[in-house]
Design an enzyme around this catalytic site. Structure first.
Site, PDB file in Angstrom:
ATOM      1  N   GLY A 145      37.450 -32.371  47.163  1.00  0.00           N
ATOM      2  CA  GLY A 145      37.812 -30.971  47.280  1.00  0.00           C
ATOM      3  C   GLY A 145      38.395 -30.438  45.986  1.00  0.00           C
ATOM      4  CD  GLU A 146      42.256 -31.826  43.742  1.00  0.00           C
ATOM      5  OE1 GLU A 146      42.031 -31.707  42.526  1.00  0.00           O
ATOM      6  OE2 GLU A 146      42.973 -32.727  44.201  1.00  0.00           O
ATOM      7  N   GLY A 147      37.785 -27.976  44.330  1.00  0.00           N
ATOM      8  CA  GLY A 147      36.851 -27.360  43.389  1.00  0.00           C
ATOM      9  C   GLY A 147      36.238 -28.371  42.434  1.00  0.00           C
ATOM     10  CG  ASP A 186      38.987 -27.680  49.754  1.00  0.00           C
ATOM     11  OD1 ASP A 186      38.018 -27.841  48.981  1.00  0.00           O
ATOM     12  OD2 ASP A 186      39.498 -28.626  50.398  1.00  0.00           O
ATOM     13  CB  VAL A 218      41.183 -29.099  40.354  1.00  0.00           C
ATOM     14  CG1 VAL A 218      42.674 -28.871  40.499  1.00  0.00           C
ATOM     15  CG2 VAL A 218      40.449 -27.801  40.140  1.00  0.00           C
TER      16      VAL A 218
END
Lengths: 347, 347
Positions: free
Chosen positions: B311-313, B169, B89
Site C-alpha cells: 500500500g502507501e502508493g 492508503d 513511500v
C-alpha cells in the site's frame, strides 16, 4: 566467481526486520537478495555506475533470406543514432544514470560521411554474419576474436568503474540467429521460437521460419557444443555477447539481461559455465517467444513484462529504476525497532 | 472533464514516426497515448510535479473481528514514519521526484509524544471507521466531510503545482472494507475477493472472510448506491480517496492508481461518474485478489506486476519511473526523417 551466499541469507533476514509486513515487497525482495549476493554485502546499495554496452552486427540471413521488415542499412544508421544520443537506449540510460557504449562487432556497412567515430568499428570481427540458413556465421578464428572482444569489454567497463552491466543488441535480422540458438539449446520447436522481430508480416515470418529450420538442420549434430552453435548459426555480435556474459560471471560483474538476443547469448554462456546465471537478473520479458523459452531454461523470472521488442538494452533499462528503487528501500527503510513500529505477534 | 482525444490520436501517429519498429515499445505506447490525452499535447512530456497523498485511517473491524496480522496502533506509528521520511513511500517518492503528503482521515490513536505535526490530523473525520461487519463505517455527515476533504486535497495539490496525483492508503485493516466494496460493486464472491492483506494466517483469513460476508449482508440492498456502500462498509480514508478521485477527474488531474484500497475507491468514483477512469493509469497489480477484480471492472491493465502488498502508493511509485521513461522516449527519440534511418517498405 561464486556469489556471496552469506550476504543473500543476511539480506533475507534484513528484509524481515524492515517496518513492513513480511514479504510485502513481493518480487522486489527477490532482487534485493540477488543484489546482496552479487555485491557481497547486506543491505545491498543501489548500483553506482551501471554501464550499457550495445553490440551491433548485421546478419546476411536477413538480406538473403528476407527475414526482416527493415533493410540492412538500418543497423549502421542506428549505430549513428546511438552515437548521436537520439536512440531509445541513450534516452533511457540518461534517465537511469547509466553510461552507454556502442561497439560494432559485425556491421556490414561503413560509416563514411557519418559522425560515427572510428573506434566504434575498430574491433569489428567481420562485416555481417554469414547467412546461417546456408553457411556458417563465423570462422573459428572470428569466433575466437569475438569472444575475446567480449571479455575485453568487460575488463574495460570494470576498469572504468562499472558495477552493473547492461548488455544490449543492435542489428537487423538478429532475432533469426537468436531464435535458432534458443531452439537448438532448448529443443523447442521452430514454430514456437520464431517471432515477429521488428514486426514482420506473415509472408516474412514464413521465410523466417524456413531460415531458422534450415539453420537448425545444419547444426543438428551440434546441440551439445554451444560454441559450435554460436560459430555456425550465431554471429559476431552474439559471440561478443557470449564472451561478455562469460567474463562478467567470472569477474563478478552483475548483469541485467535484456531481450531475446542477449538472453540467447546468456543461454550459451550458462551452458558453457553452469551457475553463471547467478550473476544475472532478467529485466523484462519481450514479445519474442524465444525469449520466454530462454528465460524458462535459465530459470529466470523477469521483473517487467511490457511487450517491448526494441532491443538495444531498452528492456533492461526500463527495469533498472525498479531494481534501484528496490535497493533504496532495502538500504533506507526503517526497521521495526528503529521506527518504533509494532511487529505482528510472533505466534 | 474530457480528455483530449485529438492529442491521443496525434500521439499514436507520432509514435509511428519515431525511429523504431512500429509498436515496438509495447505497453509504453499505451501510456504515451494516455498521457497525451490527459496532458492535452503531443508529444506528451514527463510529468513535472507528481504529488503523493497518503490517506490514513483505522478500521474497527480489524480490532473487533480480528482481520489483520498487526495491532491497530501500527497505523499511527506508520503515519509517524511517513512524517519522518523513513516509510517506503517516502524513499520511492524521493527517487522518483515526487512530493509526499500524509493526511489522517480516520486514525484511531493520537500522536501525543510523537513528531507528527498537528496539521496531519487537523481534518480527521472520525477516529476509526465503525466495525463494518456490525455497524456503519460512517454517518452521513462524516461521509460528506470526507468527500469534501478529498476534493479539497485535489484543489490544494493542483494549486501547489501538481500535475500528476498518486493517491496512497495507510491503515491496519483497510483491505477488509476494500474487499467488501469490490465484492459489492463487481458481484464477485466473498472468497474470491478476500486476500491475505499484510500476510494473515489461515485463521485470520477465515475471520476476514466472515467479516466481509457479514458486511456484504448488511448492504445487500445498496449495491446500486455507491455512496451508501462507502458510508456503510467503507471508511473515512476510503471516502476521502473517492472524493480525491472524483475531483481529479473533474479538474483534469491525471492519476496513477496504486493497490486494492485506492482501486476500490476508484471503482466507486467510476460508478458515480463513468469516464473518470480515462484520467487514470493503473500502476501495478498487487497480490490482493480484489485488486484484480477491480482493475478488470475498470478495464485497466496495470503497468507492473510485482506482487507488492504494501500500500502507501508504493506500487504506483514503482510504476512512475516506467511512465516517465516512456514519456521521455516519446518526447526525445528521433524520427525516421530526423535520424536519417530507413523505414520499412510501406507495402
Amino acid at each position: 566467481m561464486s556469489i556471496d551466499e552469506a550476504a543473500r541469507t543476511a539480506a533475507a533476514a534484513h528484509l524481515d526486520r524492515l517496518a513492513k509486513p513480511r514479504g510485502s515487497l513481493g518480487r522486489l525482495e527477490d532482487v534485493v537478495v540477488w543484489a546482496a549476493g552479487v555485491q557481497g554485502r547486506c543491505p545491498p546499495s543501489p548500483f553506482a555506475a551501471p554501464r550499457v554496452v550495445v553490440v551491433a552486427g548485421d546478419h546476411d540471413v536477413a538480406r538473403l533470406a528476407g527475414t526482416s521488415a527493415y533493410p540492412p542499412e538500418v543497423t549502421a544508421q542506428m549505430v549513428a543514432a546511438m552515437v548521436a544520443g537520439t536512440a531509445a537506449v541513450c534516452i533511457l540510460a540518461e534517465r537511469a544514470g547509466a553510461a552507454v557504449r556502442v561497439v560494432d562487432a559485425g556491421v556490414a556497412a561503413d560509416y563514411s560521411g557519418s559522425e560515427v567515430p572510428a573506434e566504434v568499428a575498430a574491433d569489428r570481427v567481420r562485416a555481417g554474419a554469414g547467412a546461417i540458413d546456408r553457411t556458417d556465421a563465423l570462422t573459428a578464428d572470428e569466433l575466437d576474436r569475438a569472444l575475446a572482444l567480449g571479455r575485453r569489454l568487460v575488463t574495460e567497463e570494470r576498469a572504468a568503474g562499472g558495477d552493473l552491466l547492461v548488455p544490449g543488441d543492435l542489428g537487423i535480422g538478429n532475432t533469426t540467429p537468436a531464435a535458432t540458438l534458443v531452439a537448438a539449446l532448448t529443443e523447442e520447436d521452430v514454430i514456437a521460437v520464431t517471432g515477429r522481430g521488428t514486426g514482420i508480416d506473415d509472408a516474412t515470418w514464413m521465410r523466417k521460419v524456413t531460415a531458422v529450420r534450415d539453420a537448425l538442420w545444419r547444426v543438428r549434430d551440434d546441440h551439445d557444443d554451444p560454441l559450435a552453435l554460436v560459430r555456425r548459426v550465431g554471429g559476431p555480435d552474439i559471440a561478443v555477447l557470449v564472451g561478455m556474459l562469460q567474463a562478467a560471471a567470472e569477474q563478478g560483474l552483475p548483469v541485467i539481461l535484456d531481450g531475446v538476443v542477449v538472453t540467447a547469448a546468456a543461454l550459451v554462456a550458462e551452458e558453457l559455465a553452469p551457475g553463471s546465471s547467478d550473476w544475472w537478473v532478467a529485466g523484462h520479458r519481450s514479445a519474442e517467444p524465444a525469449h520466454t523459452a530462454a528465460l524458462d531454461r535459465l530459470g529466470l523470472s523477469p521483473l517487467l513484462e511490457l511487450s517491448l521488442r526494441l532491443g538495444e538494452g531498452t528492456g533492461a533499462l526500463m527495469a533498472l529504476p525498479v531494481l534501484q528503487a528496490a535497493l533504496a528501500l532495502a538500504a533506507d527503510m526503517a526497521t521495526f525497532d528503529s521506527a518504533g513500529v509494532s511487529d505482528r505477534d510472533p505466534g
